[in-house]
Scaffold this active site. Structure first.
Site, PDB file in Angstrom:
ATOM      1  N   HIS A 219       0.814  -1.218   0.000  1.00 23.95           N
ATOM      2  CA  HIS A 219       0.000   0.000   0.000  1.00 23.95           C
ATOM      3  C   HIS A 219       0.852   1.274   0.000  1.00 23.95           C
ATOM      4  O   HIS A 219       0.318   2.371   0.095  1.00 23.95           O
ATOM      5  CB  HIS A 219      -0.947   0.029   1.207  1.00 23.95           C
ATOM      6  CG  HIS A 219      -2.019  -1.015   1.150  1.00 23.95           C
ATOM      7  ND1 HIS A 219      -2.856  -1.155   0.063  1.00 23.95           N
ATOM      8  CD2 HIS A 219      -2.386  -1.988   2.036  1.00 23.95           C
ATOM      9  CE1 HIS A 219      -3.691  -2.172   0.286  1.00 23.95           C
ATOM     10  NE2 HIS A 219      -3.419  -2.690   1.472  1.00 23.95           N
TER      11      HIS A 219
ATOM     12  N   ASP B 121      -3.047 -10.446  -2.623  1.00 19.34           N
ATOM     13  CA  ASP B 121      -3.604  -9.966  -1.356  1.00 19.34           C
ATOM     14  C   ASP B 121      -5.078  -9.601  -1.583  1.00 19.34           C
ATOM     15  O   ASP B 121      -5.459  -9.222  -2.680  1.00 19.34           O
ATOM     16  CB  ASP B 121      -2.809  -8.725  -0.910  1.00 19.34           C
ATOM     17  CG  ASP B 121      -3.103  -8.315   0.525  1.00 19.34           C
ATOM     18  OD1 ASP B 121      -2.296  -8.670   1.393  1.00 19.34           O
ATOM     19  OD2 ASP B 121      -4.135  -7.640   0.761  1.00 19.34           O
TER      20      ASP B 121
ATOM     21  N   HIS C 101      -6.570  -7.095  -0.509  1.00 12.18           N
ATOM     22  CA  HIS C 101      -6.718  -5.648  -0.698  1.00 12.18           C
ATOM     23  C   HIS C 101      -6.034  -5.230  -1.991  1.00 12.18           C
ATOM     24  O   HIS C 101      -5.002  -5.782  -2.358  1.00 12.18           O
ATOM     25  CB  HIS C 101      -6.089  -4.897   0.482  1.00 12.18           C
ATOM     26  CG  HIS C 101      -6.678  -5.256   1.809  1.00 12.18           C
ATOM     27  ND1 HIS C 101      -6.193  -6.290   2.565  1.00 12.18           N
ATOM     28  CD2 HIS C 101      -7.724  -4.727   2.493  1.00 12.18           C
ATOM     29  CE1 HIS C 101      -6.911  -6.384   3.681  1.00 12.18           C
ATOM     30  NE2 HIS C 101      -7.850  -5.453   3.662  1.00 12.18           N
TER      31      HIS C 101
END
Lengths: 455, 588
Positions: free
Chosen positions: A116, A156, A158
């Site tokens: 991220h 993942d 996300h």
């Protein structure tokens, strides 16, 4: 009566660094305990004794390794603590062992995770400060070969918004993120129409899957969509950003993948390098998922692996959800097949082949809101990747409420002389303008990273 | 008086220590078929004209288990595995009769799958049919919860009374995490148990018959001693006690030298390489390997290479003269026919003993050249080759140690590099080789006195060692101590204690337990001062943002060392004034 060791198909390097003395906060999901049970399971399975599986100690990434990827505000030292440098260094170690030919594949089981973290970093978001896998790739390209073609497959749950941001304009990096639909999960992005910058359309692919996707649905996407695309792209290295929060027991997501599913998807993707991402079902999923990935990467039999509460029906997909998955698959396939004809509607065309967009980035952990202007140059010179200007303001929403305006000039490693000159001039202009607290030059051609500060 | 006896592959060495001096030594050829005979011969030699009543302690280092395993000299032994989910366990079917049954325990010691009674009945019938009396039972994560291993034992003992004379359980024999090693260790120990017990009884009887009432001990792979009669796990714990004896010998002879030392023990066919850091030997990271078996037996770190004084010299296809990792016979200078490393030492006058003419003629045949200067040059080159072989093996070992993983930021940052400062050497040609190799490696040479009986001396003066662990899970309210007696196994933490069960409390329990074991070893040289905590970790168990309990993982040890009364007696004095190197904590 003889002791026949399990046959390993691929020599596998493991960089295991659980950082038993580091947490974001004592009760945060990203805390000391996270890889404890995984560690126990790996030890008890005796995986490190198998000939062909070798454990390596991580090195520390240097400030320069980080600066090659990130514009850290105010500087690398303030944002990348020792634990982050070890985590990124662990990914570098994995890549190094692979390229030195010591192993056929390598898996960096390191924390904290990185996917991220955007190119510009004002603070921590989504448990990430710096992007381990991007730092690894840029180290690889600098050390071994600037022309390496890389395919990222981020599994993942996300959206891998950070890695996507870093490689949005890079036509040599195919970045595929397969994740739970952004309308139902942090960070709320990763829609199939996010396809890359004007010079790299179709090199970013997003596959948002509906909640409750199981092994069947997930493997459908791998078989029908991802494998053919990767095959067509012909990367030099495939990297799996191996998040483990698609597991049915994960507390933060709504996906339904099993350890068997993880092992199979890894076997199908057949990555040379894997880097651990999230995954917060630390007792019920991680020990089994990680062992599954290790067995699959080494080419060992994983058929005996299952969670305590596993039943084969967990792998099956309902028709309704599978239909939605098929629709997404068709959509992304359409984008990929027509990538030459696509016109970006995210960017506004300025004069001289400059393109422009504005975006807002929220740092959930550090409570910062960033406004960013991105100006990208499409250069017509052969094999030149142009250059990039970034102007960004970090609004610290906490008690201090202060604002940090910065500017950055990015020169990709494959830039022509003309672009290099323009970029350097722009850096000087930014510094002279006195509008910014910090100005950065990220010159990958010269492998030089400069920082000007108002004080 | 103290006696140390090292039963090696070719020789059995003995040393008698009286008034803190080496009083008598003895060396006989080992009779591999009857180790007791060899032991008695050495004992008789040592005790000639001595008052036997004065012998208080005899320590043996023996190759018995190693031989039993190499020769597969054991009864058909069964193995029952309870592997639960994970790696396919088929490769671990190492026994004559193997069973894999359902049932499983998870990483936190929770029973996940119970036994299937039908399966158990079937198993019982098959065991009866197989006619075995020796059986190893090993479950995955049984060190976290031994309940299934115990349940199965109880079932088999009641359904097959009197049949199974020797049942051994994984959590007792190999109480560390690593299921494959637990299987191999437990099974090997079960297999050698009967033969081993016979040997122990025979040694005990013969020694008594000679009127010696001394306490008898065995040297373990970790350089510590254990009472001869006390060993359920004595079998596997004595594998590789030869190299351990050698390292303890170095320690006895140079123990106050706190510099990082490289140890070389050169024999006829092999050279053993080990390290001392701050006067403490290193451990093998996971456990000792024997043959194709990986065990979890804690052992001293040692690398054996197949080059020694009798390694022969040959001409390869391209006409280069090289040292070969093989022994054909003794050196030409000592009655053999083929040129060897020892001959090269005799030719270059590094070794004064031996027939130099014979050595020359053996080399002449090889080089097809009778110019003595030429031959001396060739001999020098051979010795250099040996140095090079040692040097690259040492480098490999140091690199391996450098790569040893650590799991905390603190350890990674404080992990300093290992750099030997001195090289110590024992064994036949030590005198001849040490100056050269020290120069080659750029280290200070130390030649211990009495280096010819170092192994027996090491055995004689080794003190007991222990390694015990505690694992506590306060959410599930239990802790578990390693070991075989009643105090070990799973203990519950009652509700009121739960919040007071801190890391300090866990430490105290482990220290008290380890100390009580040390006292049980009935050894005056082992006081509780020696018990130390070598490892401690604690983790909060957080679920839904609430702390539900803690996990503690601790380890205590009595590290290998020399009986303190003797520490100063045999020390080789060196002139060095270099500072003490800091004591490193080495994770086993």
């Amino acid at each position: 009566m003889k002791n026949t060791l399990p046959q390993i198909k691929n020599r596998l390097g493991l960089v295991f660094f659980p950082a038993y003395d580091w947490a974001i906060t004592p009760d945060h999901p990203e805390r000391e305990e996270r890889l404890l049970y995984t560690h126990d399971q790996i030890l008890e399975e005796g995986l490190l004794d198998l000939p062909g599986i070798q454990e390596f100690k991580p090195e520390l990434a240097t400030e320069k390794d980080v600066a090659r990827v990130h514009i850290c505000v105010p500087n690398v030292t303030n944002l990348a603590t020792t634990s982050h440098l070890i985590s990124a260094g662990g990914a570098i170690t994995a890549a190094k062992k692979y390229l030195d030919g010591l192993v056929d594949k390598a898996f960096a089981l390191v924390r904290p995770p990185g996917h991220h973290a955007f190119r510009v970093v004002h603070g921590n978001r989504g448990f990430c400060n710096i992007n381990n896998e991007a730092i690894m790739v840029e180290w690889l390209r600098t050390t071994y070969n600037p022309n390496l073609k890389i395919a990222f497959i981020d599994t993942d749950a996300h959206h891998a918004d950070g890695t996507q941001d870093i490689y949005y304009h890079d036509p040599h990096v195919l970045h595929i993120s397969i994740h739970q639909d952004g309308r139902t999960l942090y960070p709320g992005t990763g829609f199939s129409w996010e396809l890359g910058g004007p010079g790299a359309m179709g090199m970013t692919l997003n596959i948002p899957l509906p909640p409750y996707t199981t092994d069947e649905g997930y493997l459908y996407v791998i078989d029908q969509l991802i494998l053919p695309i990767v095959q067509e792209f012909k990367p030099d290295i495939i990297i799996n950003s191996a998040g483990q929060d698609n597991h049915y027991s994960d507390p933060l997501t709504n996906m339904s993948i099993t350890a068997q599913g993880y092992a199979r998807l890894n076997q199908k993707l057949d990555p040379q390098l894997a880097v651990l991402q999230g995954g917060y079902s630390i007792e019920d999923a991680l020990p089994y998922v990680n062992v599954g990935i290790i067995l699959a990467m080494a080419g060992l039999d994983y058929s005996h692996l299952r969670e305590p509460d596993y039943t084969p029906s967990r792998s099956l997909q309902t028709v309704k959800v599978l239909d939605r998955i098929k629709k997404v698959t068709e959509q992304v396939r359409y984008y990929w097949e027509n990538r030459q004809r696509l016109v970006s509607n995210e960017f506004q065309h300025l004069e001289d082949d400059y393109y422009y967009r504005e975006k807002q980035i929220f740092y959930d952990t550090d409570y910062i809101s960033e406004d960013q202007k991105e100006i990208v140059k499409l250069c017509s010179t052969d094999n030149c990747q142009g250059h990039l200007f970034i102007e960004s303001v970090g609004h610290h929403l906490g008690r201090t409420g202060h604002q940090v305006p910065i500017a950055a000039v990015i020169l990709p490693r494959l830039s022509c002389k003309e672009c290099q000159k323009t970029a350097r001039e722009k850096y000087a202009k930014y510094c002279a303008s006195k509008q910014f607290h910090h100005v950065y030059l990220q010159d990958q051609v010269a492998d030089e990273y400069i920082h000007w500060s108002q004080n | 008086m103290i006696i140390g006896i090292d039963i090696g592959g070719t020789h059995t060495d003995g040393v008698l220590i009286k008034n803190q001096q080496i009083h008598q030594t003895s060396k006989v050829i080992t009779d591999q078929n009857n180790l007791t005979t060899s032991i008695l011969k050495v004992l008789d030699n040592l005790l000639l004209n001595q008052d036997k009543d004065q012998v208080t302690r005899i320590v043996f280092s023996t190759t018995l288990t190693t031989n039993l395993i190499a020769q597969k000299n054991y009864p058909p032994t069964g193995l029952i595995m309870i592997p639960g989910p994970g790696l396919n366990p088929d490769w671990l079917k190492i026994a004559a009769h193997n069973w894999v049954i359902s049932g499983s325990i998870d990483h936190r010691g929770r029973q996940v799958t119970a036994f299937n009674q039908e399966e158990l009945n079937q198993l019982q019938a098959e065991i009866q049919c197989a006619g075995i009396t020796d059986l190893a039972i090993v479950g995955k994560f049984s060190t976290r919860n031994p309940v299934q291993e115990k349940q199965l034992t109880a079932f088999l003992q009641s359904s097959l009374p009197d049949r199974l004379r020797n049942i051994q359980l994984g959590h007792q024999i190999a109480p560390v995490l690593n299921f494959p090693r637990r299987v191999q260790t437990t099974w090997l120990n079960t297999a050698v148990y009967q033969e081993y017990s016979k040997f122990a009884a025979s040694v005990q009887r013969s020694v008594l018959e000679r009127g010696i009432t001394a306490e008898l001990f065995l040297l373990k792979a970790d350089g510590g001693t254990m009472p001869l009669e006390n060993g359920l796990s004595a079998g596997v714990e004595t594998i590789k006690s030869g190299p351990a004896a050698s390292i303890m010998g170095f320690l006895a002879l140079t123990g106050t030298d706190n510099r990082t030392s490289l140890l070389l023990d050169i024999g006829g066919t092999t050279t053993d390489i080990a390290l001392l850091i701050g006067g403490i030997p290193l451990f093998e990271p996971e456990g000792v390997q024997i043959g194709n078996y990986n065990t979890s037996v804690r052992g001293l770190l040692n690398r054996s290479i197949s080059f020694g004084g009798d390694s022969y010299v040959y001409k390869d296809q391209t006409g280069n003269i090289r040292l070969q990792s093989k022994r054909i016979g003794p050196a030409a200078a000592f009655g053999g026919n083929t040129p060897t490393l020892t001959d090269a030492l005799v030719i270059t006058k590094l070794m004064s003993k031996g027939d130099r003419e014979h050595a020359f003629s053996a080399f002449e045949q090889l080089t097809e050249n009778n110019d003595p200067n030429q031959i001396i040059t060739t001999a020098r080159a051979i010795i250099q080759q040996f140095y090079q072989i040692i040097a690259s093996e040492v480098e490999k070992l140091l690199n391996e140690l450098k790569q040893r993983p650590v799991y905390t930021i603190h350890e990674l940052l404080t992990d300093s590099e290992l750099k030997p400062e001195v090289v110590m050497m024992i064994g036949g040609p030590a005198n001849a080789l040490l100056p050269g190799i020290a120069e080659f490696l750029d280290l200070e040479p130390v030649l211990p006195r009495y280096h010819h009986v170092a192994n027996a001396l090491g055995a004689a003066l080794a003190r007991p060692t222990l390694r015990e662990t505690l694992y506590a899970d306060t959410e599930q309210r239990f802790y578990i101590l390693s070991g075989k007696d009643e105090a070990s196994g799973k203990q519950s933490i009652n509700h009121t204690q739960k919040n007071n069960f801190t890391l300090d409390k866990a430490k105290k329990i482990l220290l008290d337990y380890t100390t009580s074991l040390a006292v049980q070893k009935q050894n005056p040289v082992c006081s509780d001062d020696f018990v130390e905590i070598t490892f401690e970790e604690s983790f909060n168990i957080v679920r839904d943002y609430q702390t539900r309990g803690q996990i503690f993982r601790l380890e205590a040890q009595i590290k290998p060392g020399i009986i303190s009364d003797f520490t100063d007696t045999f020390i080789t004095k060196t002139n060095s004034t270099s500072p003490l190197s800091p004591e490193r904590r080495v994770k086993p």
